[in-house]
Motif scaffolding. Structure first.
Motif, mmCIF file in Angstrom:
data_model
loop_
_atom_site.group_PDB
_atom_site.id
_atom_site.type_symbol
_atom_site.label_atom_id
_atom_site.label_comp_id
_atom_site.label_asym_id
_atom_site.label_seq_id
_atom_site.Cartn_x
_atom_site.Cartn_y
_atom_site.Cartn_z
ATOM 1 N N TYR A 47 61.994 12.569 -21.972
ATOM 2 C CA TYR A 47 60.641 11.758 -21.348
ATOM 3 C C TYR A 47 59.629 11.994 -22.533
ATOM 4 O O TYR A 47 59.432 13.032 -22.942
ATOM 5 C CB TYR A 47 60.474 12.001 -19.846
ATOM 6 N N ASP B 73 59.303 12.148 -10.719
ATOM 7 C CA ASP B 73 58.044 11.704 -9.878
ATOM 8 C C ASP B 73 56.686 11.922 -10.685
ATOM 9 O O ASP B 73 55.890 10.884 -10.870
ATOM 10 C CB ASP B 73 57.855 12.229 -8.509
ATOM 11 N N ASN B 74 56.648 13.000 -11.691
ATOM 12 C CA ASN B 74 55.573 13.213 -12.313
ATOM 13 C C ASN B 74 55.575 12.211 -13.760
ATOM 14 O O ASN B 74 54.537 12.297 -14.612
ATOM 15 C CB ASN B 74 55.269 14.496 -12.707
ATOM 16 N N TYR B 75 56.691 11.571 -13.702
ATOM 17 C CA TYR B 75 56.672 10.884 -15.193
ATOM 18 C C TYR B 75 56.534 9.223 -14.540
ATOM 19 O O TYR B 75 56.047 8.594 -15.381
ATOM 20 C CB TYR B 75 58.040 10.997 -15.666
ATOM 21 N N LEU B 76 56.886 8.798 -13.567
ATOM 22 C CA LEU B 76 57.049 7.542 -12.938
ATOM 23 C C LEU B 76 56.831 7.323 -11.722
ATOM 24 O O LEU B 76 57.169 8.112 -10.862
ATOM 25 C CB LEU B 76 58.495 6.682 -13.089
ATOM 26 N N SER B 77 55.781 6.474 -11.390
ATOM 27 C CA SER B 77 55.576 6.306 -9.933
ATOM 28 C C SER B 77 55.527 4.658 -9.788
ATOM 29 O O SER B 77 55.517 4.063 -10.885
ATOM 30 C CB SER B 77 54.104 6.644 -9.680
ATOM 31 N N LYS C 1 48.368 7.168 -19.717
ATOM 32 C CA LYS C 1 48.730 6.520 -18.590
ATOM 33 C C LYS C 1 49.227 4.948 -18.956
ATOM 34 O O LYS C 1 48.406 4.343 -19.518
ATOM 35 C CB LYS C 1 47.873 6.601 -17.515
ATOM 36 N N ASP D 37 55.630 12.288 -23.576
ATOM 37 C CA ASP D 37 54.369 12.842 -22.822
ATOM 38 C C ASP D 37 53.426 11.790 -22.330
ATOM 39 O O ASP D 37 52.351 11.540 -22.998
ATOM 40 C CB ASP D 37 53.715 13.756 -23.934
ATOM 41 N N CYS D 38 53.778 11.288 -21.505
ATOM 42 C CA CYS D 38 52.877 10.125 -20.637
ATOM 43 C C CYS D 38 53.180 10.153 -19.249
ATOM 44 O O CYS D 38 54.433 10.574 -18.791
ATOM 45 C CB CYS D 38 52.737 9.043 -21.619
ATOM 46 N N THR D 39 52.573 9.172 -18.344
ATOM 47 C CA THR D 39 52.804 8.854 -17.222
ATOM 48 C C THR D 39 52.941 7.100 -17.080
ATOM 49 O O THR D 39 52.134 6.620 -17.609
ATOM 50 C CB THR D 39 51.713 9.343 -15.991
ATOM 51 N N GLU E 32 53.616 3.970 -14.431
ATOM 52 C CA GLU E 32 53.618 3.462 -13.158
ATOM 53 C C GLU E 32 54.040 1.694 -13.254
ATOM 54 O O GLU E 32 53.880 1.301 -14.179
ATOM 55 C CB GLU E 32 52.265 3.396 -12.267
#
Length: 103
Positions: free
Chosen positions: A33, A68-72, A2, A35-37, A39
């Motif tokens: 993309y 949305d599951n990649y960037l908030s 993250k 393999d991470c998230t 924000e």
């Protein structure tokens, strides 16, 4: 993994969209993309202009094609101006760091 990206802003209504656009043009925000998230947290601190509103509009518009599951993203306003103060809030209160943000 993250990753939290903080944008500390003081009266940046005139240029915050360009800053966000430049950040989102980076390869990590383009397919394929990673393999991470990610924000993005904009921290307007002590602003007397429309930095928060312009940030919200820019993020809404510019992130619409990113999953949305990649960037908030969120906007966390701080009443007191000052980069050290805004940084402290970002690091200790707002960034993911495995917990729910408090803004």
């Amino acid at each position: 993994m993250k990753i939290s990206v903080g944008i500390l802003a003081y009266n940046e209504a005139d240029c915050i969209e360009a800053t966000i656009r430049s950040l989102l043009a980076q390869s990590v925000f383009q397919p394929p993309y990673l393999d991470c998230t990610f924000e993005i947290i904009v921290v307007p601190n002590g602003c007397t202009d429309d930095t928060s509103t312009v940030s919200y509009q820019a993020l809404t518009k510019l992130t619409s094609s990113i999953p949305d599951n990649y960037l908030s993203w969120q906007i966390c306003e701080v009443a007191q101006a000052g980069k050290p103060n805004a940084w402290d809030y970002f690091v200790h209160e707002f960034a993911i760091m495995g917990r729910t943000p408090t803004c």
